[in-house]
Design a protein around this motif. Sequence first.
Motif, short mmCIF file in Angstrom:
data_model
loop_
_atom_site.label_atom_id
_atom_site.label_comp_id
_atom_site.label_asym_id
_atom_site.label_seq_id
_atom_site.Cartn_x
_atom_site.Cartn_y
_atom_site.Cartn_z
N GLN A 251 -1.68 6.80 4.85
CA GLN A 251 -2.44 7.09 3.64
C GLN A 251 -3.52 8.14 3.88
O GLN A 251 -4.29 8.44 3.00
N ASN B 259 -2.16 0.41 -4.91
CA ASN B 259 -1.95 -0.67 -3.96
C ASN B 259 -1.95 -2.01 -4.70
O ASN B 259 -2.98 -2.66 -4.83
N ARG C 205 -7.58 1.89 4.44
CA ARG C 205 -6.48 2.85 4.50
C ARG C 205 -5.63 2.63 5.73
O ARG C 205 -6.10 2.16 6.78
N ASN D 133 -9.70 -3.00 1.07
CA ASN D 133 -9.10 -1.71 0.70
C ASN D 133 -9.20 -0.74 1.88
O ASN D 133 -9.82 0.31 1.78
N ARG E 78 0.86 -1.18 0.00
CA ARG E 78 0.00 0.00 0.00
C ARG E 78 0.90 1.23 0.00
O ARG E 78 1.65 1.48 0.94
#
Length: 275
Positions: free
Chosen positions: A275, A256, A271, A269, A246
Amino acid sequence: MNSLQLGKSTPYPNQYDPSLLFPIQRSVNRAKLSIQENAPLPFMGVDIWNAFELSWLNPKGKPQIALAEFQIPADSPNMIESKSFKLYLNSLNSAHFESEDAVRERLITDLSAVAGSKVITRINPTEEIAKQGMQEMGGVLLDRLDIEVDPGASADPSLLSVNESFSPVEQCLVSHLLKSNCPVTGQPDWASIQIRYQGRPILEEGLLRYLIGFRQLGEFHEHCVETIFCDIKQQCKPEKLSVYARYTRRGGLDINPFRTDHNAVWPDNTRHARQ
């Protein structure tokens, strides 16, 4: 490479323009890994992109904003160059759409045409993403190791080895020290990486030194992950292997990549703090 928008002073578009999207053939970088064009890939996977600056106009001209997730299959013929992706998304800022679904369908059509495979696209309201929160990668943290590192050393695959005296294990290793550089501008790309495998235990100090060696490498995110996957597979010969990175965002986009050689559960997905 000279035709890329990346690294050039570029005026931002004021009208919708799908021609801004620039494909990069995956076969070019894969040839460096001895993966021949049209030969079966040693992995499957996906590149998960997140766009944080998506906007368009509704029929009354009122701006709309949202976050978007794009899943580009690893077996697609092309990657999409990141700055061209950013410029394309900005070209939507002044475009009128009847609905969010119309925006999504336009994104699917344009991106799939450039990638050469269907790009799964989701548009998410910001409040929905906020509910998901953040979560770091789970696994044994390699960064805890107190090792000496040559700052000029490259990512040498010979650093990768296993403990032959141990039976195969299932293990997940994590590092937040992965860094590479844009192959055009030289700007740093920062990432966390998760390596899941089944096989004889990988020697952790060698693996961490290998990963740190990417700090001097100028390559795209996707190719870095494929290089790591292929090097571990070749040197350590695990029975099963998955590699997931990532990267922090740049220009409102993060990338990613995920690669695996078996029917592994694909990552969610979520974060991370950086990020």
